[in-house]
Design a protein around this motif. Structure first.
Motif, PDB file in Angstrom:
ATOM      1  N   PHE A  11      29.744  88.653  41.581  1.00 17.02           N
ATOM      2  CA  PHE A  11      30.923  88.847  40.335  1.00 17.02           C
ATOM      3  C   PHE A  11      30.137  87.985  39.225  1.00 17.02           C
ATOM      4  CE2 PHE A  11      34.250  86.229  38.209  1.00 17.02           C
ATOM      5  CZ  PHE A  11      34.857  87.049  37.730  1.00 17.02           C
ATOM      6  N   ARG A  12      30.246  88.540  37.881  1.00 15.26           N
ATOM      7  CA  ARG A  12      29.475  87.852  37.016  1.00 15.26           C
ATOM      8  C   ARG A  12      30.556  87.712  35.778  1.00 15.26           C
ATOM      9  NH1 ARG A  12      25.947  85.355  38.463  1.00 15.26           N
ATOM     10  NH2 ARG A  12      24.966  85.011  36.577  1.00 15.26           N
ATOM     11  N   GLY A  13      31.823  87.499  36.234  1.00 18.87           N
ATOM     12  CA  GLY A  13      32.716  87.273  35.149  1.00 18.87           C
ATOM     13  C   GLY A  13      33.355  88.835  34.396  1.00 18.87           C
ATOM     14  N   ILE A  14      34.310  88.752  33.567  1.00 19.88           N
ATOM     15  CA  ILE A  14      34.771  90.059  32.884  1.00 19.88           C
ATOM     16  C   ILE A  14      34.862  89.583  31.367  1.00 19.88           C
ATOM     17  CG2 ILE A  14      36.018  91.004  34.798  1.00 19.88           C
ATOM     18  CD1 ILE A  14      38.443  89.671  33.999  1.00 19.88           C
ATOM     19  N   LYS A  15      34.693  90.645  30.662  1.00 22.09           N
ATOM     20  CA  LYS A  15      34.637  90.376  29.238  1.00 22.09           C
ATOM     21  C   LYS A  15      35.835  90.073  28.704  1.00 22.09           C
ATOM     22  CE  LYS A  15      33.169  93.336  25.120  1.00 22.09           C
ATOM     23  NZ  LYS A  15      32.783  94.664  24.442  1.00 22.09           N
TER      24      LYS A  15
END
Length: 437
Positions: free
Chosen positions: A287-291
């Protein structure tokens, strides 16, 4: 296969459904009021998009799906009905889109996009969420098989049509009460029906409403007891949260703050219905975050610029706490919040909470209300938010690596941490695509 037309296809939720159906082999067309990065992307993917709405868009489609913001007098709605086509809302369309699917459905007033994207990093399946996952670079991922990770929307009760196999609820704080005619029994009843329709339920049991549910079998998370030893880790200017969950050991996830640990914990508990603990622990790291959720647009030793979708006081308060933690870790002395209020109804309904949620910020800048189609209502922001000595600007202009407020002094923001809050067009302003430039 069907020919399906989407009115309002540029919306983040409707665009995901359009992409999903296209991957299934349906012929998709759509329209929206203006050209955006989403409509541009859809065009590149082979979906014909008409801008603006025009009745000529309605041709030989089998049926038409419209977003919640589309009014009955929309030219395409009128033409579709004149032609006798089947016209359904996004809410109604979910009944047949998700009917045969094994849906991991995530609902809640706050955190559902983040929790959905975290869950999608761990559970194999198609992904339909109301935000762009940085891990996938899109709001929709299509995979063969029955599993679908779906962000469910409570704003119009459409989550009741999401066919949940696993239902995850982050919280049930009253929101969108104008839709429910301010009937709290109806509002909370919708959440209960959503949970009752699922085979597996995962809930934040410290939510004031969810904690009262009795006679409902569920996997219950008690954040104050089950989540321990939170630590913020900064790696290459990126924030991570490390925490212990129940007796399951240590996890690390992209993001910062207690709310991130809570969202991750709910996603972990839902994933454990499918996978072993070590698989879940490793996959969460993808998981790398969301815009637009604590979206770091720029950071160096003197200036950080963050875009966040938070538009409810609970969300703003939690994200602002994260911003302060990040600023301290990065050695940035001041935190400036730029707030674009979203909808007059939300602002009025939660005015006292909005007045409190910016407590501790060094500077507050208030932009005009993003009405989302609502009729204008007078709110005396200067009086109501006087404690912050706020500044007012018509918009924000990104100039290379600085920000300029379109106010009386064309104020330059180039020091400390600056974070923008709002669900309107503030995200484009912060990215240098200001409509007023």
């Amino acid at each position: 296969m069907k020919k399906i037309h989407f009115i309002g296809i540029g919306g983040i939720g409707l665009s995901a459904l359009a992409r999903f159906l296209k991957q299934q082999g349906h012929h998709i067309t759509g329209s929206d009021i203006k050209q955006t990065t989403i409509t541009d992307a859809l065009q590149k993917e082979g979906i014909t998009v008409c801008v603006p709405h025009c009745k000529e868009s309605i041709g030989d489609q089998d049926y038409v799906v419209y977003s919640a913001v589309i009014k009955p007098d929309n030219v395409e709605m009128v033409e579709a009905r004149r032609q006798g086509k089947l016209v359904v809302s996004r809410k109604e369309a979910l009944l047949f889109i998700l009917k045969e699917r094994r849906v991991f459905s995530v609902a809640g007033a706050h955190g559902k996009s983040t929790t959905s994207a975290m869950l999608a990093s761990m559970v194999e399946g198609s992904v339909i969420i109301g935000a762009e996952s940085k891990q996938f670079g899109t709001n929709m991922v299509y995979k063969e098989g029955k599993n679908v990770i779906f962000e469910a929307d409570e704003s119009d009760e459409s989550f009741l049509n999401s066919n949940p196999y696993v239902a995850v609820v982050t919280n049930a704080e009253p929101e969108h009460m104008e839709y429910y005619n301010y009937d709290y029994e109806r509002f909370y009843g919708a959440y209960r029906r959503f949970l009752e329709s699922a085979s597996v339920r995962v809930i934040n049991a410290e939510d004031p409403y969810l904690g009262t549910l009795e006679g409902l079998e569920a996997i219950r998370l008690y954040p104050s007891k089950d989540i321990k030893e939170l630590t913020t880790v900064i790696r290459h200017n990126e924030p991570f949260t490390r925490f212990n969950l129940k007796d399951l050991g240590t996890f690390e996830v992209w993001g910062i703050g207690e709310h991130i640990a809570l969202d991750a914990s709910l996603a972990i508990l839902a994933s454990l219905t499918e996978y072993d603990i070590e698989t879940v622990r490793e996959k969460l790291k993808n998981f790398r975050g969301i815009k637009k959720r604590f979206d770091i647009l720029r950071v160096d030793e003197e200036f950080a610029l963050i875009d966040d979708y938070a538009h409810h006081p609970t969300e703003i308060k939690a994200t602002l706490a994260s911003a302060k933690t990040y600023a301290k870790a990065m050695g940035l002395a001041r935190v400036t919040a730029i707030w674009q209020p979203h909808k007059y109804s939300r602002t009025v309904d939660n005015l006292e909470a909005f007045k409190a949620c910016f407590e501790g910020v060094d500077d507050l800048v208030i932009l005009p209300v993003w009405s989302a189609g609502e009729a204008e209502r007078f709110i005396d922001f200067e009086k109501e938010f006087a404690r912050y000595t706020p500044r007012f600007a018509s918009c924000v202009v990104r100039q290379e690596e600085t920000l300029v407020l379109e106010d009386a002094h064309h104020t330059l923001l180039s020091q400390g941490l600056v974070i923008g809050f709002g669900a309107g067009d503030i995200t484009y302003q912060l990215r240098g695509k200001c409509p007023c430039k």
